[in-house]
Design an enzyme around this catalytic site. Structure first.
Site, mmCIF file in Angstrom:
data_model
loop_
_atom_site.group_PDB
_atom_site.id
_atom_site.type_symbol
_atom_site.label_atom_id
_atom_site.label_comp_id
_atom_site.label_asym_id
_atom_site.label_seq_id
_atom_site.Cartn_x
_atom_site.Cartn_y
_atom_site.Cartn_z
ATOM 1 N N GLU A 74 16.800 31.426 -2.651
ATOM 2 C CA GLU A 74 17.498 32.530 -1.990
ATOM 3 C C GLU A 74 18.935 32.668 -2.505
ATOM 4 O OE1 GLU A 74 15.993 34.571 -0.258
ATOM 5 O OE2 GLU A 74 14.192 33.528 0.395
ATOM 6 N N ARG A 92 7.999 43.040 -4.423
ATOM 7 C CA ARG A 92 8.153 41.591 -4.581
ATOM 8 C C ARG A 92 7.198 41.091 -5.651
ATOM 9 N NH1 ARG A 92 7.854 36.401 -3.434
ATOM 10 N NH2 ARG A 92 9.610 35.386 -2.400
ATOM 11 N N ARG A 110 6.323 45.707 1.557
ATOM 12 C CA ARG A 110 6.792 45.595 0.179
ATOM 13 C C ARG A 110 5.596 45.631 -0.764
ATOM 14 N NH1 ARG A 110 10.105 40.028 0.757
ATOM 15 N NH2 ARG A 110 7.972 39.443 1.322
#
Length: 209
Positions: free
Chosen positions: A94, A86, A137
């Site tokens: 989104e 990320r 992530r």
């Protein structure tokens, strides 16, 4: 006869301060200067060569196999294994999140990131903090050629500065400046009234629509 130079106490102190500034160590440089130094680097490592549990900091790491999931989320491959990534400190609307409707400019942000990655010459840069978030992530700055993708998304109004944490905020001033530019020009997410709400000074979130 040579005239002697008279030194006052204030003059001596000023001389000491000026001399000291010239020899300040690197970690006292403004954040923008740290970013500029990284930007001018060539990649020193390939992703297959680094220990991902403790990757090099503020060094470009070349990646060949990388794809975007949406505007700010990626998958990259190292030594045959795929990892999630990320972007540090930015949040795009989104476009593929389960249970969340596609938000305005979500597709535009995703397509923009995909187009940037297609140029190749992509590298990751890790900040001084933890390399991963609580969702496992990786967190990094992404460079395409010598351009910081976070900067480009913010300048186009396709992202906002968000999720700023100690140890992962070395480029904060630079990113806030890029965000301000888009705000002033009213582009992208900033072109819509009441779409982005300020949570506290300089930080924002999207309103569901």
């Amino acid at each position: 006869m040579v005239k002697k130079q008279k030194w006052t106490l204030s003059g001596i102190l000023l001389l000491i301060i000026v001399a000291g500034v010239q020899f300040l160590p690197q970690f006292n440089q403004p954040q923008s200067e740290v970013s500029q130094e990284v930007q001018q680097q060539s990649a020193k490592y390939h992703i297959n060569e680094v220990d991902l549990s403790d990757p090099p900091r503020f060094e470009k790491i070349e990646v060949n196999a990388i794809r975007n999931v949406d505007g700010d989320t990626f998958a990259f491959t190292a030594n045959g294994k795929e990892y999630k990534l990320r972007l540090l400190m930015v949040d795009t609307p989104e476009s593929v999140k389960k249970g969340v409707a596609v938000q305005p400019y979500g597709k535009e942000a995703s397509n923009y990131t995909k187009q940037q990655l297609s140029k190749g010459n992509v590298s990751l840069v890790f900040d001084k903090g933890e390399p991963k978030d609580r969702y496992d992530r990786f967190l990094a700055y992404v460079y395409v050629d010598d351009q910081l993708l976070q900067d480009k998304l913010l300048s186009e109004g396709l992202a906002i500065v968000r999720y700023v944490n100690s140890g992962g905020d070395s480029y904060l001033d630079e990113l806030l400046a890029a965000q301000k530019k888009a705000q002033e020009q009213k582009v992208g997410v900033w072109s819509m009234s009441d779409y982005v709400t300020e949570t506290h000074a300089g930080y924002y979130q999207y309103n569901q629509r």
